[in-house]
Write an enzyme that holds these catalytic residues in place. Structure first.
Site, mmCIF file in Angstrom:
data_model
loop_
_atom_site.group_PDB
_atom_site.id
_atom_site.type_symbol
_atom_site.label_atom_id
_atom_site.label_comp_id
_atom_site.label_asym_id
_atom_site.label_seq_id
_atom_site.Cartn_x
_atom_site.Cartn_y
_atom_site.Cartn_z
ATOM 1 N N LYS A 1 104.787 5.238 -3.881
ATOM 2 C CA LYS A 1 104.692 6.693 -3.887
ATOM 3 C C LYS A 1 103.945 7.103 -5.146
ATOM 4 C CE LYS A 1 106.557 10.201 -5.702
ATOM 5 N NZ LYS A 1 105.443 11.196 -5.727
ATOM 6 N N GLU B 1 109.313 2.499 -17.214
ATOM 7 C CA GLU B 1 108.378 2.693 -18.336
ATOM 8 C C GLU B 1 108.333 4.190 -18.576
ATOM 9 O OE1 GLU B 1 105.416 4.010 -20.165
ATOM 10 O OE2 GLU B 1 104.064 3.044 -18.738
ATOM 11 N N CYS C 1 101.348 7.749 -22.528
ATOM 12 C CA CYS C 1 102.731 7.547 -22.958
ATOM 13 C C CYS C 1 102.815 6.766 -24.266
ATOM 14 C CB CYS C 1 103.532 6.849 -21.870
ATOM 15 S SG CYS C 1 102.759 5.353 -21.224
ATOM 16 N N GLU D 1 108.222 14.005 -27.088
ATOM 17 C CA GLU D 1 106.937 13.634 -26.508
ATOM 18 C C GLU D 1 106.226 14.883 -26.004
ATOM 19 O OE1 GLU D 1 105.261 10.115 -23.698
ATOM 20 O OE2 GLU D 1 106.868 11.320 -22.849
#
Length: 479
Positions: A170, A245, A279, A379
């Site tokens: 997906k 992750e 990331c 983040e």
């Protein structure tokens, strides 16, 4: 218009069982460029059933057969280079040069690397009078993000196929067309029916169902921490393995013996790559207090060499952010930095001059940042740098590790002893020294809240394997 309202299930493009569609936007123009089907639970069930049926035969293929398959995929991937570059530029907003040199290249490398790793990989070995077997885990559900559409999908798929696992993918609904091209590549390469399946749709339905499906044995997810937590909770209902992750707030520790202008170039290029939507981006830049002014001026000089602009323009290095939601998120963090008292060096809120349409942001650099500020801890996922000063290496290491994340770290310096000290002390999964290039045989994955498990190379393949010990057999007898 790029419109595909079908899913790829059991080697064929099939209609969705639902009627809902999702518009896909070009973030540079804010215009609809295509539609995909919003997949249903029934669509996913069909894909999982196809993968489950294909798994026994595929898991018994030899590694030589899977090496050949991976190389055929890579060959077909190379044939679709222009299509991949074009679609990533349109749906992600990555400049053409970045789509080619980064996105296309990363995706290709994982298939070649997985094939190479298989050449020496041992699925069966004898150890102390017993046989150790490494067997494919089963059906794997892969949920991939929008920021690296080919890289993130390819590293998971390549590892899964190398291990002998059948998969259901997906992709993000923001960047689905790159995955559709991958499905076409797999079809052309002769991937056996049911071994690869693609179901488009949103995370609330398709993603949620993948993580909770009783016939999926392993879930590999790349994305945000909160979603990773939800996936883990869903997977726990069936005690299935999960690899995550997740986010990062990676430090770049610049030592006092490194050329300041070179260090600034490394820091800025790492900041603005993929519009900061990385990331593992080095968004906390740690510099010696004595070098602060010199480094700050060097950053201001370097930034214009990475121009923001239309991704279709060959001279643009940085395009827009992927969506209005992402644009508003980054704007909010820039405002927060100003509120917290950080000093704005360059950039700021709003769009760059002359770029009124599209989700463009200004590359932004703050100094006088304390590591407990929100902009240094959370983040941002955009091109926002926090410059933090330190007095000695011990303090630099302490600051670098003062985060809930541990995905990556960066060290820039000449003294090998000092570089080694910092690199070995940062608690993160991947440490890069002096702008070293990608090494696809290295591992990628994080400590702490940056995730569980590893990707890339042999480490990625091992995530898709179970280990079986066979005792009581004569060593040397084939098992």
């Amino acid at each position: 218009m790029r419109t595909n309202l079908k899913h790829f299930i059991n080697g064929e493009w099939v209609d969705s069982t639902g009627s809902e569609t999702i518009d896909v936007l070009n973030p540079a123009t804010e215009e609809v460029i295509g539609q995909i089907s919003n997949g249903t639970t029934e669509d996913l069930d069909k894909a999982v059933a196809a993968a489950r049926a294909a798994f026994p035969a595929f898991s018994r293929t030899t590694k030589e057969e899977r090496i050949d398959l991976l190389n055929r995929i890579a060959d077909e991937y190379e044939k679709r280079k222009d299509d991949i570059v074009e679609v990533i530029t349109e749906e992600l907003g990555a400049p053409l040069s970045i789509s080619e040199k980064v996105h296309y290249t990363l995706g290709l490398a994982h298939y070649r690397q997985a094939a190479k790793e298989l050449e020496t990989f041992e699925f069966t070995e004898t150890r102390g009078g017993k046989v150790i077997r490494k067997e494919a885990i089963g059906v794997s559900g892969l949920i991939t993000p929008w920021n690296f559409p080919t890289n993130q999908a390819s590293t998971k798929i390549a590892s899964a196929l190398a291990a002998g696992s059948a998969v259901v993918l997906k992709p993000s609904e923001l960047t689905p067309f790159a995955a559709i091209i991958l499905a076409e590549i797999f079809q052309a390469a002769g991937v056996p029916k049911g071994v690869f399946n693609l179901v488009n749709g949103n995370g609330e339905v398709v993603g949620n169902d993948i993580s909770s499906h009783p016939d999926i044995d392993f879930v590999s997810f790349t994305g945000s921490g909160p979603v990773g937590q939800k996936i883990t909770e869903n997977a726990a209902k069936h005690i299935k393995k999960v690899a995550l992750e997740l986010g990062g707030k990676s430090p770049m520790v610049i030592l006092d013996d490194y050329d300041t202008k070179k260090a600034a170039k490394i820091a800025v290029s790492a900041l603005v790559l993929n519009s900061g939507q990385v990331c593992s981006a080095a968004t906390r830049t740690l510099v010696p207090k004595s070098k602060l002014d010199e480094f700050t001026e060097a950053v201001k000089e370097v930034l214009p060499n990475f121009p923001v602009g239309d991704p279709q323009n060959e001279t643009s290095f940085m395009g827009p952010l992927v969506s209005e939601k992402q644009y508003n998120r980054v704007q909010g963090y820039i405002e927060k930095g100003l509120e917290e008292g950080a000093t704005l060096v360059v950039g700021g809120t709003g769009k760059p001059e002359g770029l009124d349409q599209g989700y463009y942001v200004k590359p932004t650099v703050f100094t006088n940042v304390k590591n407990d500020m929100v902009i240094a801890q959370e983040e941002i996922f955009g091109p926002v740098m926090s410059i933090i000063t330190y007095d000695d290496l011990d303090e630099a290491i302490e600051i670098a590790n003062d985060t809930v994340y541990g995905l990556a770290g960066y060290v820039v310096g000449e003294d090998e002893e000092k570089v080694e000290k910092v690199a070995s002390s940062i608690r993160a999964g991947l440490i890069t020294v002096n702008d070293a290039p990608f090494d696809f045989s290295a591992s990628f994955g994080g400590y702490k809240q940056s995730g569980i498990g590893r990707e890339w190379g042999v480490f990625g393949i091992e995530e898709y394997l179970e280990i079986k010990s066979v005792v009581g057999v004569r060593v040397g007898v084939p098992s």
